[in-house]
Write a protein that holds these residues in place. Structure first.
Motif, PDB file in Angstrom:
ATOM      1  N   GLU A  12       0.860  -1.189   0.000  1.00 23.08           N
ATOM      2  CA  GLU A  12       0.000   0.000   0.000  1.00 23.08           C
ATOM      3  C   GLU A  12       0.893   1.234   0.000  1.00 23.08           C
ATOM      4  O   GLU A  12       1.822   1.326   0.807  1.00 23.08           O
ATOM      5  CB  GLU A  12      -0.911  -0.023   1.233  1.00 23.08           C
ATOM      6  CG  GLU A  12      -1.599   1.258   1.576  1.00 23.08           C
ATOM      7  CD  GLU A  12      -2.601   1.671   0.523  1.00 23.08           C
ATOM      8  OE1 GLU A  12      -2.389   2.739  -0.098  1.00 23.08           O
ATOM      9  OE2 GLU A  12      -3.595   0.944   0.325  1.00 23.08           O
ATOM     10  N   ASP A  13       0.637   2.178  -0.902  1.00 19.78           N
ATOM     11  CA  ASP A  13       1.522   3.335  -1.008  1.00 19.78           C
ATOM     12  C   ASP A  13       1.087   4.522  -0.151  1.00 19.78           C
ATOM     13  O   ASP A  13       1.841   5.482  -0.017  1.00 19.78           O
ATOM     14  CB  ASP A  13       1.647   3.782  -2.469  1.00 19.78           C
ATOM     15  CG  ASP A  13       0.343   4.307  -3.039  1.00 19.78           C
ATOM     16  OD1 ASP A  13      -0.714   3.729  -2.730  1.00 19.78           O
ATOM     17  OD2 ASP A  13       0.374   5.296  -3.792  1.00 19.78           O
ATOM     18  N   GLU A  14      -0.079   4.492   0.461  1.00 17.82           N
ATOM     19  CA  GLU A  14      -0.537   5.605   1.279  1.00 17.82           C
ATOM     20  C   GLU A  14      -0.166   5.355   2.747  1.00 17.82           C
ATOM     21  O   GLU A  14      -0.706   4.437   3.379  1.00 17.82           O
ATOM     22  CB  GLU A  14      -2.044   5.785   1.146  1.00 17.82           C
ATOM     23  CG  GLU A  14      -2.484   6.170  -0.258  1.00 17.82           C
ATOM     24  CD  GLU A  14      -3.968   6.458  -0.322  1.00 17.82           C
ATOM     25  OE1 GLU A  14      -4.493   7.103   0.609  1.00 17.82           O
ATOM     26  OE2 GLU A  14      -4.608   6.031  -1.296  1.00 17.82           O
ATOM     27  N   ARG A  18      -1.460   2.466   5.555  1.00 18.26           N
ATOM     28  CA  ARG A  18      -0.518   1.456   6.060  1.00 18.26           C
ATOM     29  C   ARG A  18      -0.486   1.463   7.581  1.00 18.26           C
ATOM     30  O   ARG A  18      -0.495   0.412   8.218  1.00 18.26           O
ATOM     31  CB  ARG A  18       0.895   1.680   5.504  1.00 18.26           C
ATOM     32  CG  ARG A  18       1.102   1.218   4.086  1.00 18.26           C
ATOM     33  CD  ARG A  18       2.567   0.874   3.813  1.00 18.26           C
ATOM     34  NE  ARG A  18       3.496   1.886   4.277  1.00 18.26           N
ATOM     35  CZ  ARG A  18       3.796   2.989   3.609  1.00 18.26           C
ATOM     36  NH1 ARG A  18       3.213   3.238   2.445  1.00 18.26           N
ATOM     37  NH2 ARG A  18       4.676   3.854   4.088  1.00 18.26           N
ATOM     38  N   ASP A  36       5.638  -0.240  -0.129  1.00 16.47           N
ATOM     39  CA  ASP A  36       4.874   0.877  -0.684  1.00 16.47           C
ATOM     40  C   ASP A  36       4.939   0.965  -2.206  1.00 16.47           C
ATOM     41  O   ASP A  36       4.466   1.918  -2.810  1.00 16.47           O
ATOM     42  CB  ASP A  36       5.317   2.204  -0.061  1.00 16.47           C
ATOM     43  CG  ASP A  36       6.803   2.495  -0.268  1.00 16.47           C
ATOM     44  OD1 ASP A  36       7.480   1.712  -0.966  1.00 16.47           O
ATOM     45  OD2 ASP A  36       7.265   3.520   0.270  1.00 16.47           O
ATOM     46  N   THR A  37       5.537  -0.047  -2.839  1.00 18.66           N
ATOM     47  CA  THR A  37       5.573  -0.117  -4.299  1.00 18.66           C
ATOM     48  C   THR A  37       5.310  -1.548  -4.745  1.00 18.66           C
ATOM     49  O   THR A  37       5.423  -2.491  -3.949  1.00 18.66           O
ATOM     50  CB  THR A  37       6.951   0.313  -4.854  1.00 18.66           C
ATOM     51  OG1 THR A  37       7.943  -0.630  -4.404  1.00 18.66           O
ATOM     52  CG2 THR A  37       7.325   1.719  -4.408  1.00 18.66           C
ATOM     53  N   LEU A  59      -0.829   1.453  -7.246  1.00 18.22           N
ATOM     54  CA  LEU A  59       0.550   1.625  -6.784  1.00 18.22           C
ATOM     55  C   LEU A  59       1.320   2.544  -7.732  1.00 18.22           C
ATOM     56  O   LEU A  59       0.978   2.648  -8.920  1.00 18.22           O
ATOM     57  CB  LEU A  59       1.227   0.260  -6.675  1.00 18.22           C
ATOM     58  CG  LEU A  59       0.590  -0.681  -5.648  1.00 18.22           C
ATOM     59  CD1 LEU A  59       1.130  -2.093  -5.810  1.00 18.22           C
ATOM     60  CD2 LEU A  59       0.811  -0.178  -4.227  1.00 18.22           C
ATOM     61  N   PRO A  60       2.372   3.210  -7.249  1.00 14.51           N
ATOM     62  CA  PRO A  60       3.032   4.231  -8.071  1.00 14.51           C
ATOM     63  C   PRO A  60       3.851   3.705  -9.240  1.00 14.51           C
ATOM     64  O   PRO A  60       4.031   4.412 -10.235  1.00 14.51           O
ATOM     65  CB  PRO A  60       3.937   4.960  -7.064  1.00 14.51           C
ATOM     66  CG  PRO A  60       4.159   3.981  -5.960  1.00 14.51           C
ATOM     67  CD  PRO A  60       2.898   3.175  -5.863  1.00 14.51           C
TER      68      PRO A  60
END
Length: 232
Positions: A12-14, A18, A36-37, A59-60
């Protein structure tokens, strides 16, 4: 960390989400790994060998669907998708890519924990439902050896298609199974658009199994996506 704590990988990137997931899962006896990626998540999945993956689709670096496909090339670890994408097509795409379940943001902690418990309980089950000679949920019992189905210890008469449909749902008990997947497994690869077959036979099954077919407790509907057989 206790050796008995299930290990959950959260991709999870937020950061606020998280932190929320880490606190909620830690408080309920889970060991949490974070990424996070997409690349970081796939690396953690390979090196940490989690018991379950909780995955955001947005995801970024890569789409979460790519993470599901890549992980499924080598692992059957249960994957629960958490996403703000609430469209039916997004849910179907995630399930067809290999996810076991899908929760739309915002979600309740209680529902998430229930989905985790179901996925972990069935995570080690191989695809062949007949490896277990019997399946029981509520007042329904299926004897795979004799290919017999009982409701309150009374034998039910199912057609071959009804039995195949029920067996397929049991094979994935507790998980959402998309319309396309059910059609492919029960009727074959050329029937994936014949959703009317599914509605008709699911209606037949519910009338035979459910106390109130209009309010099913065993054969549950995931609106626009597919069906789920209750696992408890």
């Amino acid at each position: 960390m206790s050796a008995n704590e299930p290990r959950v990988l959260v991709i999870e990137d937020e950061p606020p989400i998280r932190r929320f997931l880490r606190a909620s899962l830690n408080a309920n006896g889970y060991d949490v790994i974070e990424a996070d990626t997409a690349q970081g998540g796939m690396r953690e999945a390979a090196t940490q060998q989690p018991d379950l993956v909780v995955l955001d689709l947005g995801l970024p670096d890569h789409d979460g669907l790519e993470v599901i496909r890549r992980v499924r090339e080598w692992s059957s670890v249960p994957i629960i998708v958490l996403s703000a994408r609430g469209q039916e097509a997004d849910k179907v795409a995630a399930l067809d890519a290999g996810a076991d379940d899908y929760l739309t943001k915002p979600f309740g902690v209680g529902e998430l924990l229930a989905r985790l418990r179901v996925s972990l309980r069935h995570g080690n089950r191989r695809d062949d439902a007949t490896e277990n000679p019997e399946f029981v949920v509520r007042n329904l019992r299926v004897d795979f050896v004799r290919r017999l189905v009982f409701l309150d210890d009374q034998e039910l008469r199912l057609t071959p298609i009804e039995y195949r449909l029920l067996s397929t749902l049991i094979k994935h008990a507790g998980k959402v199974v998309s319309h396309q997947q059910l059609l492919k497994e029960v009727w074959g690869p050329h029937a994936t658009r014949q959703t009317q077959y599914l509605r008709v036979y699911m209606g037949h099954l519910r009338h035979k199994i459910e106390a109130d077919p209009a309010r099913p407790q065993i054969l549950l509907t995931e609106a626009g996506v597919g069906y789920r057989l209750a696992a408890e």
